[in-house]
Design a protein around this motif. Structure first.
Motif, short mmCIF file in Angstrom:
data_model
loop_
_atom_site.label_atom_id
_atom_site.label_comp_id
_atom_site.label_asym_id
_atom_site.label_seq_id
_atom_site.Cartn_x
_atom_site.Cartn_y
_atom_site.Cartn_z
N SER A 37 41.95 38.26 33.65
CA SER A 37 41.69 37.15 34.50
C SER A 37 41.56 38.01 36.13
O SER A 37 40.45 37.61 36.88
CB SER A 37 42.89 36.33 34.77
N GLN A 58 38.02 39.44 35.72
CA GLN A 58 37.07 38.36 35.93
C GLN A 58 36.63 37.82 37.34
O GLN A 58 35.51 37.44 37.87
CB GLN A 58 37.45 37.20 34.80
N GLU A 106 32.50 36.66 35.69
CA GLU A 106 32.81 36.24 34.35
C GLU A 106 32.65 37.18 33.55
O GLU A 106 33.42 37.68 32.48
CB GLU A 106 32.48 35.05 34.15
#
Length: 467
Positions: A172, A175, A180
């Motif tokens: 995470s 990203q 993304e």
């Protein structure tokens, strides 16, 4: 190139080659002499330093071609491999910071080792797997069924679960920092590297088990098939393997006898003698240690339930003629018969065929261990003394006749050792008509021999009892 050579040498060690530090240094010098332009010359130069037996040359060539092929091992560290996948220096720098922070947090709990193994070269993981701590973790392993359990224990020791947990948080963060798509792609590449490390750990555990069992890394399959499941082709391969074992045992015995003729070095007499000359010249003093050669008595159940295992055991009996002062062999079903002179006077295959046809003892009856043990004690019990090792091969299934375990106990007390080779695992002992639990209590040791490899281990145990 030095890093690539170091990783290749670790790949050789993984394939079963014993590459010492001195050989590694010589291999680097050989590469410097021949250069890296000619692939065949480079392979031959490294092989000249590393390969000690002609029989290993083909395996070395296969390992070399596999490692240096385009689809071969992943050379270099994590950052080099990720760079080859197309990730930029800025993306790798972000990942480096995240991994460093995760490693620092894990270091407080002693789990930072796996982070170093993940980010370093393949050779670093190999060195960690060969450490004393990992060897202690693997020491209790005894069966291929335990590979998954011990692989997980090794990964726990290295801290792999901590890395897996950190990667979920890093995904995470990547990203968020890289976007993304690029963040997910880099996290997926990192997960693939972690999976490769897990696979390497499991591979190391499997190879460690094979070394513990005395198995060559490339040896396979049929030696581990239960006797009851062997086909005719597989049976012939196993027969060949048992004969090879017999020849190796004979060769080791001939070597031991040659050394025994020279006499063993007596260190105390040698040092006292050297005081007269100040150690120059240094003349070893030898002593001939007289040791009575032990005897062997082998009893084989040749009923249908253990027919295949008995055949292989009787092949070993032929080799035992050279290993013990006197080897006497017996076969039984319901009656007991001596086969010593048969094996001494004719080819092994002919004798085994006669036994299989029921010409030596009738195979029309069920096994009667109690009757056989009583008959053996009555006829040959007086010949059993502390020089005699008794070996019994059988499944211990009495067909509900008296087991006479007390007779077995008396024989054990008189003999050097009483070993029982059982072609059934401990889980089957005591079920139905099995008297193996009582026989095990009355024996010196029970050796499970369900497969050719277990029979080989048992045969080596029998030979070791000479000492």
């Amino acid at each position: 190139m030095l890093l690539s050579l170091d990783e290749f040498l670790w790949a050789l060690r993984r394939d079963g080659f014993a590459v010492s530090t001195a050989q590694a240094i010589d291999a680097a010098r050989a590469c410097a002499l021949v250069g890296f332009g000619d692939r065949a010359a480079l392979r031959d130069a490294i092989g000249a330093v590393v390969v000690e037996r002609a029989a290993d040359l083909r395996r070395f060539h296969a390992c070399f071609d596999r490692f240096f092929s385009p689809a071969g091992a992943h050379v270099g560290d994590l950052w080099g491999r990720l760079r080859e996948r197309g990730f930029s220096d800025a993306e790798l720098s972000a990942l480096r910071d995240l991994l460093s922070a995760a490693a620092e947090r894990s270091g407080a709990h002693g789990d930072a080792v796996a982070f170093h193994a993940l980010t370093g070269a393949a050779g670093e993981l190999e060195q960690m797997l060969r450490s004393a701590g990992i060897a202690r973790v693997l020491a209790p392993m005894t069966s291929s069924l335990q590979v998954g359990f011990f692989a997980q224990r090794v990964m726990d020791q290295l801290g792999v679960p901590a890395v897996a947990s950190a990667l979920r948080r890093i995904r995470s963060a990547l990203q968020e920092a890289l976007g993304e798509d690029r963040g997910a792609a880099l996290a997926d590449a990192l997960s693939a590297e972690l999976e490769r490390m897990r696979h390497r750990v499991r591979e190391h555990v499997t190879l460690s088990l094979r070394r513990l069992e005395g198995e060559a890394p490339a040896t396979a399959g049929r030696m581990d098939v239960p006797f009851a499941s062997l086909g005719e082709d597989e049976m012939e391969d196993v027969r060949r393997a048992v004969r090879d074992l017999s020849e190796r045992l004979r060769g080791a015995e001939r070597l031991r006898r040659r050394r025994a003729r020279r006499g063993r070095i007596d260190p105390h007499r040698t040092l006292r003698r050297s005081l007269q000359t100040g150690g120059v010249p240094f003349r070893p003093a030898r002593r001939a240690r007289r040791r009575d050669k032990p005897r062997l008595m082998v009893l084989c159940d040749v009923s249908d339930s253990v027919r295949v295992a008995a055949r292989f055991m009787l092949e070993f009996v032929c080799a035992a003629q050279d290993l013990f002062d006197r080897t006497r062999s017996f076969v039984f079903v319901s009656e007991l018969a001596e086969t010593t002179e048969l094996f001494e006077g004719g080819p092994t295959n002919v004798v085994l065929a006669r036994i299989q046809r029921g010409e030596v003892v009738s195979r029309a009856h069920n096994s009667n261990y109690g009757r056989v043990l009583r008959a053996f004690e009555e006829r040959y019990g007086r010949e059993v003394d502390r020089r005699v090792t008794i070996v019994i091969l059988g499944d211990g299934r009495t067909n509900y006749f008296p087991d006479e375990a007390e007779v077995l106990r008396r024989l054990r007390d008189r003999a050097r050792a009483l070993l029982w080779l059982c072609p059934e695992g401990p889980g089957a002992w005591g079920t139905g008509d099995s008297a193996m639990l009582r026989y095990a209590a009355a024996s010196t040791k029970v050796l499970v021999a369900r497969t050719a490899r277990e029979l080989e281990t048992a045969a080596r145990e029998v030979v070791a009892r000479r000492a």
